[in-house]
Design a protein around this motif. Structure first.
Motif, mmCIF file in Angstrom:
data_model
loop_
_atom_site.group_PDB
_atom_site.id
_atom_site.type_symbol
_atom_site.label_atom_id
_atom_site.label_comp_id
_atom_site.label_asym_id
_atom_site.label_seq_id
_atom_site.Cartn_x
_atom_site.Cartn_y
_atom_site.Cartn_z
ATOM 1 N N LEU A 62 0.990 -1.293 0.339
ATOM 2 C CA LEU A 62 0.051 -0.040 -0.246
ATOM 3 C C LEU A 62 0.705 1.343 0.024
ATOM 4 C CD1 LEU A 62 -2.989 -1.112 2.872
ATOM 5 C CD2 LEU A 62 -2.911 -1.293 0.151
ATOM 6 N N TRP A 65 1.911 1.691 -3.431
ATOM 7 C CA TRP A 65 1.215 2.117 -4.153
ATOM 8 C C TRP A 65 0.505 3.539 -4.027
ATOM 9 C CZ3 TRP A 65 -1.937 -2.953 -3.369
ATOM 10 C CH2 TRP A 65 -0.807 -3.922 -4.348
ATOM 11 N N VAL A 67 -1.329 4.123 -1.645
ATOM 12 C CA VAL A 67 -2.521 4.807 -0.948
ATOM 13 C C VAL A 67 -2.515 5.390 0.573
ATOM 14 C CG1 VAL A 67 -4.783 2.902 0.142
ATOM 15 C CG2 VAL A 67 -3.106 2.367 -1.945
ATOM 16 N N ALA A 72 -5.263 3.058 3.385
ATOM 17 C CA ALA A 72 -4.569 1.706 4.139
ATOM 18 C C ALA A 72 -5.012 1.705 5.855
ATOM 19 C CB ALA A 72 -3.442 2.335 4.279
ATOM 20 N N ARG A 100 -4.359 -4.109 -6.498
ATOM 21 C CA ARG A 100 -4.036 -3.426 -7.022
ATOM 22 C C ARG A 100 -4.927 -2.967 -8.238
ATOM 23 N NH1 ARG A 100 0.081 1.870 -7.920
ATOM 24 N NH2 ARG A 100 -1.556 3.416 -8.252
ATOM 25 N N VAL A 107 -8.494 -2.172 -4.111
ATOM 26 C CA VAL A 107 -7.612 -3.242 -3.555
ATOM 27 C C VAL A 107 -8.701 -4.285 -3.150
ATOM 28 C CG1 VAL A 107 -6.000 -3.684 -2.286
ATOM 29 C CG2 VAL A 107 -5.545 -1.578 -2.723
ATOM 30 N N ALA A 163 -9.584 2.629 -2.356
ATOM 31 C CA ALA A 163 -7.964 2.711 -1.945
ATOM 32 C C ALA A 163 -6.966 3.831 -3.135
ATOM 33 C CB ALA A 163 -6.933 1.732 -2.501
#
Length: 168
Positions: A62, A65, A67, A72, A100, A107, A163
């Motif tokens: 996360l 990515w 997020v 998260a 993802r 997510v 997300a």
């Protein structure tokens, strides 16, 4: 919670399918580097410590990515509930799946287990009914969709959560 069959993610891929799809890790790179793509599958030991391991793996993804912290937190809480349920109520083996989804900034998380256990887990057996049993209510509250997909080797319990990306 029932979901439309089209919303249920496909069954987890086999080890052979995954090996064919994934590039081999370059010498000198850490195993953690393999977690930087849009999805991962990791085997987990069938023990309570795996909840923390799953949270660390998903937290790392996360973060990569980008997020948001709020999103998260929800994803990590759902992962904790799914893995705890698998350790307490299912048979090994366990596998964590994280995807993802670019469409809709979501997510998808899942835990595959070896099917229902015939006995209670150590934590469930040691407490009163009032002390447990709220995990799926938490998942239901936080996830936009969730469910269970049974298959020959057991079941995959999954959830899809929003997300949003961090604002730069």
């Amino acid at each position: 919670m029932e979901t439309h069959p089209a919303l249920i993610p496909p069954a987890p891929e086999t080890d052979t399918q995954r090996r064919r799809r994934q590039p081999r890790e370059a010498p000198g790179r850490s195993a953690d580097a393999a977690l930087s793509g849009n999805h991962t599958t990791c085997r987990l030991a069938h023990r309570p410590e795996s909840v923390g391991q799953a949270r660390r793996i998903v937290g790392s993804l996360l973060h990569r990515w980008q997020v948001t912290e709020e999103a998260a937190t929800s994803v990590l809480l759902v992962v904790s509930e799914l893995v705890t349920n698998a350790v307490e109520h299912a048979q090994p083996p366990l596998a964590l799946h994280v995807l993802r989804e670019r469409t809709g900034r979501r997510v998808w998380v899942g835990i595959t287990d070896g099917g229902p256990s015939t006995r209670k887990g150590a934590w469930t057996a040691s407490c009163t009914p009032e002390e447990h049993g709220r995990g799926l209510d938490i998942v239901d509250t936080l996830a936009t969709a969730h469910g269970t997909r049974s298959h020959e080797a057991g079941a995959t319990h999954w959830a899809r959560l929003p997300a949003a990306d961090q604002v730069a």
